[in-house]
Scaffold this motif. Sequence first.
Motif, mmCIF file in Angstrom:
data_model
loop_
_atom_site.group_PDB
_atom_site.id
_atom_site.type_symbol
_atom_site.label_atom_id
_atom_site.label_comp_id
_atom_site.label_asym_id
_atom_site.label_seq_id
_atom_site.Cartn_x
_atom_site.Cartn_y
_atom_site.Cartn_z
ATOM 1 N N ASP A 1 -45.232 16.482 36.496
ATOM 2 C CA ASP A 1 -46.230 16.206 37.544
ATOM 3 C C ASP A 1 -47.645 16.561 37.105
ATOM 4 N N GLY A 2 -47.963 16.216 35.863
ATOM 5 C CA GLY A 2 -49.317 16.462 35.377
ATOM 6 C C GLY A 2 -49.592 17.891 34.974
ATOM 7 N N MET A 3 -48.581 18.769 34.984
ATOM 8 C CA MET A 3 -48.751 20.173 34.605
ATOM 9 C C MET A 3 -47.990 20.449 33.317
ATOM 10 N N THR A 4 -48.644 21.108 32.357
ATOM 11 C CA THR A 4 -48.019 21.414 31.070
ATOM 12 C C THR A 4 -48.179 22.884 30.739
ATOM 13 N N PHE A 5 -47.210 23.397 29.959
ATOM 14 C CA PHE A 5 -47.306 24.758 29.445
ATOM 15 C C PHE A 5 -46.710 24.767 28.047
ATOM 16 N N SER A 6 -47.426 25.318 27.083
ATOM 17 C CA SER A 6 -46.952 25.346 25.698
ATOM 18 C C SER A 6 -47.317 26.671 25.051
ATOM 19 N N THR A 7 -46.702 26.926 23.921
ATOM 20 C CA THR A 7 -46.984 28.150 23.176
ATOM 21 C C THR A 7 -47.050 27.834 21.685
ATOM 22 N N ASP A 8 -47.755 28.649 20.921
ATOM 23 C CA ASP A 8 -47.867 28.491 19.478
ATOM 24 C C ASP A 8 -47.929 29.865 18.846
ATOM 25 N N SER B 1 -51.289 37.677 12.217
ATOM 26 C CA SER B 1 -50.197 37.080 12.979
ATOM 27 C C SER B 1 -50.621 36.996 14.449
ATOM 28 N N ASN B 2 -50.198 35.940 15.131
ATOM 29 C CA ASN B 2 -50.671 35.744 16.496
ATOM 30 C C ASN B 2 -49.710 34.885 17.300
ATOM 31 N N ILE B 3 -49.862 34.950 18.613
ATOM 32 C CA ILE B 3 -49.137 34.083 19.528
ATOM 33 C C ILE B 3 -50.104 33.639 20.617
ATOM 34 N N GLY B 4 -50.037 32.357 20.985
ATOM 35 C CA GLY B 4 -50.938 31.807 21.978
ATOM 36 C C GLY B 4 -50.189 31.068 23.070
ATOM 37 N N PHE B 5 -50.807 30.990 24.261
ATOM 38 C CA PHE B 5 -50.220 30.302 25.408
ATOM 39 C C PHE B 5 -51.247 29.336 25.984
ATOM 40 N N ASN B 6 -50.796 28.130 26.312
ATOM 41 C CA ASN B 6 -51.688 27.081 26.783
ATOM 42 C C ASN B 6 -51.155 26.479 28.083
ATOM 43 N N PHE B 7 -52.047 26.323 29.055
ATOM 44 C CA PHE B 7 -51.686 25.732 30.341
ATOM 45 C C PHE B 7 -52.644 24.592 30.646
ATOM 46 N N GLY B 8 -52.126 23.501 31.201
ATOM 47 C CA GLY B 8 -52.973 22.373 31.585
ATOM 48 C C GLY B 8 -52.471 21.721 32.864
ATOM 49 N N LYS B 9 -53.411 21.251 33.678
ATOM 50 C CA LYS B 9 -53.058 20.552 34.917
ATOM 51 C C LYS B 9 -54.030 19.410 35.138
ATOM 52 N N GLN B 10 -53.494 18.201 35.284
ATOM 53 C CA GLN B 10 -54.304 17.017 35.515
ATOM 54 C C GLN B 10 -54.525 16.846 37.019
ATOM 55 N N LEU B 11 -55.787 16.774 37.421
ATOM 56 C CA LEU B 11 -56.160 16.603 38.826
ATOM 57 C C LEU B 11 -56.998 15.338 38.947
ATOM 58 N N ASP B 12 -56.320 14.219 39.207
ATOM 59 C CA ASP B 12 -56.985 12.919 39.275
ATOM 60 C C ASP B 12 -57.750 12.659 37.981
ATOM 61 N N ASP B 13 -59.093 12.563 38.050
ATOM 62 C CA ASP B 13 -59.882 12.267 36.855
ATOM 63 C C ASP B 13 -60.421 13.538 36.185
ATOM 64 N N MET B 14 -59.866 14.689 36.524
ATOM 65 C CA MET B 14 -60.317 15.965 35.959
ATOM 66 C C MET B 14 -59.107 16.768 35.493
ATOM 67 N N LYS B 15 -59.266 17.477 34.379
ATOM 68 C CA LYS B 15 -58.194 18.318 33.869
ATOM 69 C C LYS B 15 -58.664 19.764 33.770
ATOM 70 N N ILE B 16 -57.807 20.674 34.225
ATOM 71 C CA ILE B 16 -58.073 22.104 34.129
ATOM 72 C C ILE B 16 -57.089 22.698 33.133
ATOM 73 N N SER B 17 -57.596 23.459 32.181
ATOM 74 C CA SER B 17 -56.751 24.060 31.150
ATOM 75 C C SER B 17 -57.102 25.527 30.974
ATOM 76 N N MET B 18 -56.154 26.273 30.403
ATOM 77 C CA MET B 18 -56.385 27.677 30.065
ATOM 78 C C MET B 18 -55.735 27.985 28.721
ATOM 79 N N ARG B 19 -56.319 28.907 27.967
ATOM 80 C CA ARG B 19 -55.718 29.392 26.723
ATOM 81 C C ARG B 19 -55.928 30.894 26.601
ATOM 82 N N SER B 20 -54.869 31.581 26.185
ATOM 83 C CA SER B 20 -54.963 32.987 25.819
ATOM 84 C C SER B 20 -54.251 33.161 24.487
ATOM 85 N N SER B 21 -54.754 34.021 23.629
ATOM 86 C CA SER B 21 -54.113 34.268 22.341
ATOM 87 C C SER B 21 -54.202 35.745 22.005
#
Length: 392
Positions: free
Chosen positions: A31-38, A74-94
Motif C-alpha cells: 500500500d505504498g509503504m516500504t521498509f528495508s535494511t542494509d 561496520s554498519n547497519i541502516g534502516f530505511n522507511f518510505g511512504k507514498q502519499l499521492d504525488d509526495m513521498k515521505i522517507s526516513m533513514r537511520s544508520s
Amino acid sequence: MTKRFKISLITATLAMAAFNASAAVEIYNNDGMTFSTDGLVNVFYSNSSVDETDAAGVESDHSQSRVRTGFLPSNIGFNFGKQLDDMKISMRSSFWVSLSDSDNSRDASPADLGTGSLIDVRQFYATVSGGWGEVLLGKDFGLYNRANILGDELLLGFGQTSEFFGLVDGGNVSFGNIATGYTYPFPKAQITYRTPDMNGFKLAIAVMDPNKVAANSNEDLPRFEAELMYNTSFDNGSVKAWVSGVTQSSEVNDVDQDQSGVGYGVNVKFSGLSLTASGYSSEGLGHVAGLDQFVGPDSIESEGYLVQAAYTLNDNRFVLTYGESETKNSGNVEAVGIVGDAVHSNTGFAYFRTVRPGLTAVVEYNNTEVDASNSLVAEDNNTISIGAVVTF
C-alpha cells in the motif's frame, strides 16, 4: 582520551549511503509503504612499517600487525518510505561500529581501553520529495567534498594509516584518502533542498548547523554548503562531474574569521575502465575533517587532489591511486602538537575480487609520506592489507 584517538575518531563513521542504497534488503512493501535494511561488515589484516622523524629530529621506526576495520566502519541502516499521492515521505537511520576497539594503543589511558565499539549514529533524517525536488531534514553528511570521498575507488578498501595521525595503533578506521586528497564531509544537522534532474544536472543547497571554531566563538549565521552534480551516459560509458562549496563566518574575542572551500571532480567510465580526478581548496578549514580551525587573523590554507585509474574485468577490479594534500599554517598540525606546514601523500594499489554477490576480497598496498618541513617531522609508511567485505 588521547589526541591520537580523537583524530582517528573523526572517521569512525564514514559515509556509506550511496553504496547501501543498491544493497538494501526489502522487508516490507504494501500500500505504498516500504521498509528495508542494509548492512556492511569488513575486517582486514594489515602490516605497517613506519620510518619517522619527530619534531626533535629523532629518527625511529615502528612495525605493527593489526586485525582491524578498514576505511569503512561496520554498519547497519534502516530505511522507511511512504507514498502519499504525488509526495513521498522517507526516513533513514544508520548505526556505525568500530571493530578496532581492543587494547591496541601505545599511549592509551585506561579510559580508552576495552570493547566499547564506539556505536555512533551519523544519519538520522527524513526526506519529503515530489516533482519539485526533495527536502532533507535531520542529520546527514555534509555536501562539501562529499562526492570526492564517495567517488574514491578505495571506498571498500583500506587506504592510508599515517602515524602522523596515530592511525597505525588507532582504535578506529583507516583513512582511505582523507588528508591525502580530500577532507571528510563531517555529518551535520541540516535542512537541504535538492532539485529534480534538469538535463543531467542536480543542485543541492543546504543550511547547516555551524561548526564552533572555539568555545566562546560567535556564529551569527548558519553554515552554508552546496553541491552541483552532472551525469550523462554514452555507448559503453558515462561521465560524472561535480563541484561543491562551503562558507561560514565566526568571531572570537572581536576577531573575525571566514571559512570557505570548494571541491570538484570528474569521473569517466568506458569499457571497464574508470578514470577519476578530483581536488579541493580551502581557507580557514582543516585538511582532515573539513572543520573550522581558529588561528586568529592568519588563515589556514589547504589544497589537495586525487587521481585514480580502475579497471574491472568480470569479478576483478584493479585500482591505482595517488593523492596529496598540502596545508599551510595548519591548525590540524597544531592539534597533534606540531607547528608548521605539511604535505601528506598516499600512493596505492588495490585488487578487489567479488567472490560472491555481497562478498568481496581485497588485497592492497599503500605508501604514505608526510613532510612537515617547518617542524622537521617526516614519515615514510608502507602498509600491506588483506581483507574481506560482506554486505547485504
